[in-house]
Design an enzyme around this catalytic site. Structure first.
Site, mmCIF file in Angstrom:
data_model
loop_
_atom_site.group_PDB
_atom_site.id
_atom_site.type_symbol
_atom_site.label_atom_id
_atom_site.label_comp_id
_atom_site.label_asym_id
_atom_site.label_seq_id
_atom_site.Cartn_x
_atom_site.Cartn_y
_atom_site.Cartn_z
ATOM 1 N N ARG A 1 -7.098 -20.803 -1.975
ATOM 2 C CA ARG A 1 -6.106 -20.606 -0.913
ATOM 3 C C ARG A 1 -4.957 -21.599 -1.035
ATOM 4 O O ARG A 1 -5.162 -22.811 -0.961
ATOM 5 C CB ARG A 1 -6.769 -20.720 0.459
ATOM 6 N N LYS B 1 6.472 -1.943 1.879
ATOM 7 C CA LYS B 1 5.291 -1.391 2.554
ATOM 8 C C LYS B 1 4.118 -2.351 2.398
ATOM 9 O O LYS B 1 3.203 -2.116 1.594
ATOM 10 C CB LYS B 1 4.982 0.013 2.007
ATOM 11 N N GLU C 1 11.826 2.438 14.407
ATOM 12 C CA GLU C 1 10.944 3.519 13.953
ATOM 13 C C GLU C 1 9.686 3.515 14.802
ATOM 14 O O GLU C 1 9.559 2.699 15.711
ATOM 15 C CB GLU C 1 10.620 3.356 12.460
ATOM 16 N N TYR D 1 0.830 -1.198 0.000
ATOM 17 C CA TYR D 1 0.000 0.000 0.000
ATOM 18 C C TYR D 1 0.863 1.246 0.000
ATOM 19 O O TYR D 1 2.078 1.192 0.208
ATOM 20 C CB TYR D 1 -0.956 -0.008 1.196
ATOM 21 N N ARG E 1 8.238 4.303 -4.508
ATOM 22 C CA ARG E 1 8.313 3.289 -3.448
ATOM 23 C C ARG E 1 7.315 2.155 -3.708
ATOM 24 O O ARG E 1 7.607 0.988 -3.449
ATOM 25 C CB ARG E 1 8.064 3.917 -2.078
ATOM 26 N N LEU F 1 11.112 1.333 7.176
ATOM 27 C CA LEU F 1 10.556 1.810 5.911
ATOM 28 C C LEU F 1 11.272 3.107 5.526
ATOM 29 O O LEU F 1 11.475 3.983 6.372
ATOM 30 C CB LEU F 1 9.059 2.085 6.077
HETATM 31 N N1 PDD Z 1 2.832 4.911 7.383
HETATM 32 N N2 PDD Z 1 7.536 3.777 8.953
HETATM 33 C C1 PDD Z 1 6.421 3.046 8.952
HETATM 34 C C2 PDD Z 1 6.429 1.707 9.611
HETATM 35 C C3 PDD Z 1 5.253 3.541 8.323
HETATM 36 O O1 PDD Z 1 4.138 2.799 8.310
HETATM 37 C C4 PDD Z 1 5.277 4.821 7.724
HETATM 38 C C5 PDD Z 1 4.092 5.408 7.023
HETATM 39 C C6 PDD Z 1 6.486 5.556 7.774
HETATM 40 C C7 PDD Z 1 6.601 6.924 7.157
HETATM 41 O O2 PDD Z 1 6.598 6.844 5.742
HETATM 42 P P1 PDD Z 1 6.053 8.064 4.862
HETATM 43 O O3 PDD Z 1 6.821 9.259 5.283
HETATM 44 O O4 PDD Z 1 6.353 7.655 3.468
HETATM 45 O O5 PDD Z 1 4.591 8.187 5.154
HETATM 46 C C8 PDD Z 1 7.590 5.005 8.391
HETATM 47 C C9 PDD Z 1 1.633 5.380 6.717
HETATM 48 C C10 PDD Z 1 1.460 6.838 6.806
HETATM 49 C C11 PDD Z 1 0.444 4.574 7.217
HETATM 50 O O6 PDD Z 1 0.621 3.388 7.399
HETATM 51 O O7 PDD Z 1 -0.645 5.127 7.394
#
Ligand code: PDD
Length: 284
Positions: free
Chosen positions: A100, A147, A179, A33, A52, A204
């Site tokens: 499945r 992601k 993170e 996503y 990405r 990420l």
């Molecule tokens: N999440 N690290 C993780 C684990 C994340 O899920 C996200 C973003 C980030 C920051 O990435 P970016 O700057 O590209 O949004 C870092 C999104 C916002 C979400 O899951 O809603």
């Protein structure tokens, strides 16, 4: 009011949207996503999110669902049809529906779903007050650079944080912060250096992270990309997080200890303002 969402080539009312019970996103979390923020009705850092997305798909041996221009026009169409001024567009691609089986199916059309969410990001109460975080063991899988929609552990960590009266968790592996549950984590040392974990499969590669580090360097701020511990974070002058849904969000408390006297730190506030200005200039 019902939103218009996009499912596999069609714009439909959210209550009419359907995907198969055999969808691998549903059965195996076999999908990726992206979340792109919207300010003043425009997409922030769309190219970065698309880059990405492509990388996540390649890493999982999935194909690109449609050309970049088409993805851009779907994003714009959804923003327009739902009259989103500020908020986000969520995009998900899964490996599609198949009987499945743990092995990846062959020749199955992927599922592509997008929807919008209206949300105040610039005037966020959390960014004004600053977030309280607690440390939680990082028990996620080893490919956090992709992601994927496998978000159960980050959800659990967020709930652990909320049960402790905090806003979010900072995940810790081998004594070092990876993170936040859905954001990248930073500290600012007493000499003013911004420290954030270096990129690897442990975290990420945030699109907001890249843009904010660029802003910081342009503002002549010193940046070090290396891991840090919670103990080091507790000696920091200030801390913050970055994400598409929170931009730059000050962190004012870690594991019950206040940072910067419990107020948003100056570096975070400055970077938040710079990031909003710069990203609006480049918004499409
Ligand atoms: N999440 N690290 C993780 C684990 C994340 O899920 C996200 C973003 C980030 C920051 O990435 P970016 O700057 O590209 O949004 C870092 C999104 C916002 C979400 O899951 O809603």
């Amino acid at each position: 009011m019902e939103r218009i969402v996009y499912v596999n080539g069609e714009y439909v009312q959210e209550s009419d949207a359907k995907i198969s019970v055999f969808d691998r996103g549903f059965l195996f979390a076999d999908g990726v996503y992206e979340v792109t923020s919207v300010l003043e009705g425009k997409l922030i850092d769309f190219d970065g999110h698309l880059r990405r997305l492509r990388r996540s798909l390649v890493e999982l041996a999935m194909t690109i669902p449609c050309p970049d221009e088409e993805l851009l026009s779907i994003h714009r169409e959804l923003v327009a049809r739902n009259a989103v001024v500020e908020g986000l567009v969520y995009l998900q691609v899964t490996r599609g529906a198949a009987d499945r089986d743990f092995a990846f199916p062959k020749n199955v059309p992927q599922t592509l779903v997008l929807f919008t969410q209206a949300k105040s990001i610039v005037d966020s109460p959390l960014a004004k007050r600053g977030a309280r975080v607690v440390s939680v063991d990082d028990l996620r899988w080893g490919r956090r650079d992709i992601k994927t929609v496998q978000l159960l552990y980050p959800s659990m960590a967020k709930m652990i944080a909320q049960e402790k009266g905090a806003d979010d968790a900072w995940l810790v592996q081998d004594g070092l912060v990876t993170e936040g549950t859905s954001n990248n984590a930073y500290i600012v040392t007493q000499d003013g250096t911004i420290v954030t974990r270096d990129l690897s499969s442990d975290i990420l590669a945030g699109i907001t992270r890249a843009a904010v580090l660029k802003c910081a360097r342009e503002l002549q701020m010193k940046v070090e990309e290396r891991p840090f511990s919670i103990a080091e974070a507790l000696t920091a002058r200030e801390a913050f997080t970055t994400s598409a849904t929170g931009f730059v969000c000050p962190v004012v408390e870690i594991d019950g200890t206040a940072l910067s006297d419990g107020n948003p730190g100056a570096v975070a506030v400055r970077l938040r303002q710079a990031y909003i200005e710069e990203s609006l200039k480049a918004a499409i």
